[in-house]
Design a protein around this motif. Sequence first.
Motif, mmCIF file in Angstrom:
data_model
loop_
_atom_site.group_PDB
_atom_site.id
_atom_site.type_symbol
_atom_site.label_atom_id
_atom_site.label_comp_id
_atom_site.label_asym_id
_atom_site.label_seq_id
_atom_site.Cartn_x
_atom_site.Cartn_y
_atom_site.Cartn_z
ATOM 1 N N GLN A 1 -11.856 -22.646 -11.545
ATOM 2 C CA GLN A 1 -13.270 -22.542 -11.900
ATOM 3 C C GLN A 1 -14.091 -22.011 -10.731
ATOM 4 N N GLU A 2 -13.808 -22.532 -9.546
ATOM 5 C CA GLU A 2 -14.539 -22.122 -8.350
ATOM 6 C C GLU A 2 -14.321 -20.640 -8.049
ATOM 7 N N ILE A 3 -13.076 -20.209 -8.099
ATOM 8 C CA ILE A 3 -12.744 -18.813 -7.808
ATOM 9 C C ILE A 3 -13.295 -17.892 -8.892
ATOM 10 N N ASN B 1 -11.972 -10.169 -4.093
ATOM 11 C CA ASN B 1 -10.926 -11.122 -3.743
ATOM 12 C C ASN B 1 -10.921 -11.397 -2.245
ATOM 13 N N ILE B 2 -11.156 -10.382 -1.451
ATOM 14 C CA ILE B 2 -11.189 -10.551 0.005
ATOM 15 C C ILE B 2 -12.359 -11.459 0.401
ATOM 16 N N LEU C 1 -13.437 -19.212 0.973
ATOM 17 C CA LEU C 1 -12.721 -20.447 0.661
ATOM 18 C C LEU C 1 -11.562 -20.731 1.618
ATOM 19 N N VAL C 2 -11.358 -19.865 2.574
ATOM 20 C CA VAL C 2 -10.274 -19.972 3.560
ATOM 21 C C VAL C 2 -8.923 -20.079 2.848
ATOM 22 N N ASN D 1 -3.559 -15.109 -7.470
ATOM 23 C CA ASN D 1 -2.764 -15.983 -8.344
ATOM 24 C C ASN D 1 -3.658 -16.881 -9.196
ATOM 25 N N HIS D 2 -4.676 -17.474 -8.589
ATOM 26 C CA HIS D 2 -5.592 -18.325 -9.350
ATOM 27 C C HIS D 2 -6.315 -17.519 -10.423
#
Length: 68
Positions: A9-11, A21-22, A28-29, A37-38
Motif C-alpha cells: 500500500q505504501e509503495i 521506483n528509484i 523508503l531505504v 517486486n512489491h
Amino acid sequence: MTVLTRREQEICALAAAGLSNIEISAQLVLSVRTVENHLQRAYEKLGIRQRGQLADALQHPEANQPPD
C-alpha cells in the motif's frame, strides 16, 4: 476483496503520486528491485498491468476483481 500488505500500500501510494521506483527506494531505504517486486505483486492483486492504472485501482479496488 484484494488485500495489499502495508508495504505494498505504501509503495503503491508513492508510485500513484508520481514517484519513480528509484525515488521510492531512496525514500523508503529499499533496493529498487524490492520496490519492483512489491509493485508487481500489487499489480497482480489489483488486476492491473500498468503503472498508469494504479491510482484508479487504489481508489476503486472492487472494480478490478474478477467476477465470481
